[in-house]
Scaffold this motif. Structure first.
Motif, PDB file in Angstrom:
ATOM      1  N   ILE A  28      52.927 -35.342  29.300  1.00 16.60           N
ATOM      2  CA  ILE A  28      54.247 -35.347  29.938  1.00 16.60           C
ATOM      3  C   ILE A  28      55.223 -36.145  29.078  1.00 16.60           C
ATOM      4  CG2 ILE A  28      55.560 -36.052  31.967  1.00 16.60           C
ATOM      5  CD1 ILE A  28      53.760 -33.648  32.464  1.00 16.60           C
ATOM      6  N   LEU A  29      54.750 -37.237  28.497  1.00 15.81           N
ATOM      7  CA  LEU A  29      55.603 -38.028  27.596  1.00 15.81           C
ATOM      8  C   LEU A  29      56.089 -37.180  26.421  1.00 15.81           C
ATOM      9  CD1 LEU A  29      54.969 -41.632  26.342  1.00 15.81           C
ATOM     10  CD2 LEU A  29      55.607 -39.849  24.737  1.00 15.81           C
TER      11      LEU A  29
ATOM     12  N   SER B 118      59.272 -39.912  32.908  1.00 14.05           N
ATOM     13  CA  SER B 118      58.721 -38.859  33.778  1.00 14.05           C
ATOM     14  C   SER B 118      57.214 -39.001  33.974  1.00 14.05           C
ATOM     15  CB  SER B 118      59.023 -37.475  33.189  1.00 14.05           C
ATOM     16  OG  SER B 118      60.415 -37.268  33.056  1.00 14.05           O
TER      17      SER B 118
ATOM     18  N   GLN C 210      58.900 -26.292  26.506  1.00 12.81           N
ATOM     19  CA  GLN C 210      58.274 -27.387  27.250  1.00 12.81           C
ATOM     20  C   GLN C 210      57.152 -26.856  28.140  1.00 12.81           C
ATOM     21  OE1 GLN C 210      61.958 -30.616  27.634  1.00 12.81           O
ATOM     22  NE2 GLN C 210      61.265 -29.533  29.450  1.00 12.81           N
TER      23      GLN C 210
ATOM     24  N   MET D  23      56.136 -33.825  26.195  1.00 10.17           N
ATOM     25  CA  MET D  23      56.702 -32.518  26.556  1.00 10.17           C
ATOM     26  C   MET D  23      58.185 -32.372  26.206  1.00 10.17           C
ATOM     27  SD  MET D  23      57.280 -31.043  30.402  1.00 10.17           S
ATOM     28  CE  MET D  23      58.588 -32.261  30.672  1.00 10.17           C
ATOM     29  N   PRO D  24      59.092 -33.278  26.646  1.00 15.35           N
ATOM     30  CA  PRO D  24      60.512 -33.083  26.308  1.00 15.35           C
ATOM     31  C   PRO D  24      60.799 -33.268  24.814  1.00 15.35           C
ATOM     32  CG  PRO D  24      60.247 -34.582  28.172  1.00 15.35           C
ATOM     33  CD  PRO D  24      58.912 -34.437  27.534  1.00 15.35           C
TER      34      PRO D  24
ATOM     35  N   GLY E 182      60.586 -38.208  28.680  1.00 16.59           N
ATOM     36  CA  GLY E 182      59.169 -37.937  28.943  1.00 16.59           C
ATOM     37  C   GLY E 182      58.404 -39.179  29.351  1.00 16.59           C
TER      38      GLY E 182
ATOM     39  N   GLY F 295      64.111 -36.976  24.157  1.00 18.27           N
ATOM     40  CA  GLY F 295      62.983 -36.444  24.916  1.00 18.27           C
ATOM     41  C   GLY F 295      61.851 -37.433  25.102  1.00 18.27           C
TER      42      GLY F 295
ATOM     43  N   TYR G 137      61.529 -36.301  36.433  1.00 18.41           N
ATOM     44  CA  TYR G 137      62.091 -35.578  35.279  1.00 18.41           C
ATOM     45  C   TYR G 137      63.501 -35.084  35.575  1.00 18.41           C
ATOM     46  CZ  TYR G 137      62.968 -31.835  31.945  1.00 18.41           C
ATOM     47  OH  TYR G 137      63.562 -31.022  31.008  1.00 18.41           O
TER      48      TYR G 137
END
Length: 240
Positions: free
Chosen positions: A132-133, A45, A229, A135-136, A42, A38, A68
């Motif tokens: 965003i980095l 993304s 997420q 998040m996953p 991330g 992730g 993403y």
């Protein structure tokens, strides 16, 4: 390194699969790296947010979603849609499991995907790149956390069997602690709150799913990943 590359090839579209031969033993070893895939997904993304800071928020949000999907392959979205169709069908356990295996998408699956992309677009348009980095990573970690308190729901083994059987309450606590440390370093006390609330949500989601089908499956793991997420981003949007 082989174990990590194998996990990266399973849960992203980064072309590294040719570098390592699959084996059941190596796959079992690679499960520990599931959340860390992730961070790579991330990080890539978040690139549109870092590079296009003067572009409109809406365009940046769309680009984040597109990147993403390209990098992750949308691998957990199938689990999100299948789980929505099954868990909200109002049927008994065996019928729910049948619905979740059906390749066709139903109305609840469509509703779930629409809500997912509405939340993703709105939040990706507003939040900082670091969120965003993370998040996953947080989403996958939350799903791995629930695996330590879960049983596999199906009689026959599936893709989620190894992940669920490889985690224990001890490994779940370790995952939570690692996430709290990373969140505090990156975001301070707000980061601690985001991760704590996301993991609490994941735990209650898992308990609700257990009440429906008596355990977790690969689909419901994907469901927890994607729901967590989006909740992480929603909480971040509220706090920031």
């Amino acid at each position: 390194m082989k174990a990590f590359l194998l996990m990266l090839s399973f849960f992203s579209r980064i072309p590294v699969g040719h570098r390592v031969a699959y084996s059941d033993d190596l796959y079992r070893q690679s499960i520990v790296y599931f959340p860390y895939v992730g961070l790579i997904v991330g990080g890539i993304s978040a690139v549109p947010l870092w590079l296009l800071q003067n572009t409109s928020h809406g365009v940046r949000g769309i680009l984040v979603i597109l990147v993403y999907l390209l990098v992750s392959g949308g691998i957990h979205l199938d689990g999100l849609a299948d789980s929505m169709d099954g868990l909200f069908s109002g049927r008994e356990k065996e019928r729910i499991l049948e619905i979740m295996k059906d390749s066709r998408i139903g109305s609840f699956g469509v509703i779930g995907l629409i809500l997912y992309f509405l939340v993703f677009y709105q939040c990706a348009s507003e939040v900082m790149p670091i969120l965003i980095l993370l998040m996953p990573f947080v989403g996958k970690s939350a799903a791995a956390f629930t695996a330590g308190y879960s049983d596999y729901a199906r009689v026959s083994p599936g893709m989620g069997t190894v992940l669920i059987n490889s985690h224990t309450p001890k490994t779940s606590i370790e995952i939570l602690v690692i996430n709290l440390i990373i969140a505090f370093i990156a975001l301070g006390f707000e980061g601690l709150a985001m991760v704590a609330m996301t993991f609490i949500l994941a735990f209650f989601l898992m308990k609700w799913i257990h009440g429906k089908i008596g355990g977790m499956t690969g689909d419901t793991i994907g469901f927890v990943v994607e729901v967590c997420q989006m909740c992480f981003l929603l909480i971040a949007t509220i706090l920031y």
